[in-house]
Each structure stands twice: as C-alpha cells, then as structure tokens.
Scaffold this motif. Structure first.
Motif: not given
Length: 262
Positions: A185-191, A194-201, A223-233
């Motif tokens: 699953n993409p870990l990308m800010d545009g896709r 945090a709520a979506g990640i929580a649902r997957m978890m 970039s469109p293919y990456g994430c911010s530290p906040a999203l990874l956190e």
C-alpha cells in the motif's frame, strides 16, 4: 527501455501488452502460499532509497523499535534523480549495520515486462554483485518490481532467485497469497492520510494480517512518490498503539509462512 523518467508516472507510458501481462501476473499465482502470522505485522519498504529515506526514514523506524526493507538499484547509488539524491554506499552499509534489510530492485531499474528470463537473471546477478561489494556476504531475499509492473515469466524467474517479490497492488497479505507479488500500500501524502492508515492497521489487527507499505522519499514537502516525516510518524504510532510489530519483509515472511496453499 521504457521512455519515462526514473520517478515518473510509468502507467501513462506502458503499452497494452505490458498492461495485459501485468494484469495476468496479478491474478495468476506462481508461488502460492498460505500466510498466517500468529500476530498482525507491518513492514515499511522504500524503493530506490533516497538519502532521506536511508537517514530520516530509517532512524524513525528504529526509534519505534522497527526495521524496514530498502530496495536498491545498483546503477543509481549516489546519483541525482529528479526528486531526490539516491543513497550512497556509506548509507547502504549503515542501513545494514542498523539491522534494516537490503533488497534488490534490479541493477538498472529496468521495466521487467521488457526482459526475458536471461535478462532478469543477468540484472539480478549484477545487482547482487554490486550490493555484496558494499556489504560482503549480503543475502538478498526480497525483490521489488521497478515501476510496480510484473509479468508471469518474470515471476517464475524471480522465484528461483528471491523468496519474495513486492508489487504495488494494495491489500493485506493474509490467507492465500503469491510470494512473487506481495501486496503493498502506498505511504504517500497525496494518496493516504493518518485516518486511512489507522483503518488499515485496524484491519490487520482484526485479521492477523501482514500489512506492507511502500514509498520513496521521507521529507517535508515530499515528491508525489514519498511521504512527510509526519505521515510516517502517524503510521509508526498507529502500529505501536495497536502492538503491531514493525518488521522487515524477510522477517515478515518468516513470521507469516505456515504451509503451501492447497
């Protein structure tokens, strides 16, 4: 060779034959297994390995007691791509020494549907030699398809070289699965947020599944293919709050593999 930039939108450039062979690869299992981890698991993977992923991303995983998988193309090491600088040999060695998994991404970051079996083997061997020159004795267990596109012949060839191949088809790895096209699953800010990640978890927790994420850079204004530290956190905290271990792909497989599928 595919006429798109390394970090471009390959989906717009592929022809119908590549789309068809990829669709077949998605639906026909070549390495069927039953995945049944005793507990839910999560793996964070990074393709191409920008410097920020090898430093900030890797550090954040360790801070949460986790380890990740970093898929490397030897020809790109230390080069400047469109959106990031690729990790150096020193970064790769540091990743290994910190306990992260080094995975393969072909030597030339090549579009696999364009290669025959001989070409895939040659790319794999060359990449292995390159990475073992940096990390002597390195065992490469895990592979990721460049651009996310595979084929049935590629999957069959890769099965003799790597234990797993990871794609970019979203989903949870549990029950009947194909080791040569793990879902991710993409870990990308545009896709995802945090709520979506929580649902997957929560789904991984409910089904005792293995959740795999993929991305590239880890930086403010990614970039469109990456994430911010906040999203990874947010993803790491969601896993930690639910008691979900953060493991490499190789370790995730060891904890998930129970028996061949019927």
């Amino acid at each position: 060779m595919l006429a798109v930039p390394l970090d471009g939108d390959v989906a717009r450039a592929v022809n119908w034959r590549a789309r068809l062979t990829h669709r077949l690869a998605r639906h026909l299992r070549t390495s069927p297994v039953t995945l049944a981890p005793a507990t839910p698991l999560v793996s964070f993977t990074f393709d191409d390995v920008p410097v920020c992923a090898a430093t900030e991303g890797a550090r954040m995983l360790v801070d949460y007691g986790g380890r990740g998988t970093f898929y490397i193309s030897g020809s790109l090491i230390g080069t400047q791509a469109r959106h990031w600088r690729v990790a150096s040999e020193e970064h790769i060695l540091a990743l290994h020494e910190a306990g992260h998994e080094i995975g393969s991404h072909t030597y030339s970051h090549v579009f696999l549907p364009n290669l025959d079996s001989k070409g895939i083997v040659a790319e794999s061997q060359r990449n292995g030699s390159c990475l073992r020159a940096i990390v002597p004795g390195l065992t490469l267990e895990s592979f990721a398809f460049p651009y996310g596109f595979g084929s049935l012949p590629a999957k069959r060839t890769l099965a003799a070289i790597y234990r797993t191949s990871r794609g970019i088809v979203p989903g949870l790895n549990v029950g009947r699965a194909d080791l040569q096209l793990l879902q991710a699953n993409p870990l990308m800010d545009g896709r995802v947020d945090a709520a979506g990640i929580a649902r997957m978890m929560d789904e991984a927790l409910a089904k005792n599944g293995w959740l795999v994420f993929y991305g590239h850079d880890v930086v403010e204004n990614p970039s469109p293919y990456g994430c911010s530290p906040a999203l990874l956190e947010a993803a790491l905290r969601a896993a930690s709050d639910r008691g979900i271990p953060c493991v490499s792909v190789a370790e995730g497989l060891r904890r998930s593999l129970r028996r061949p599928a019927a």
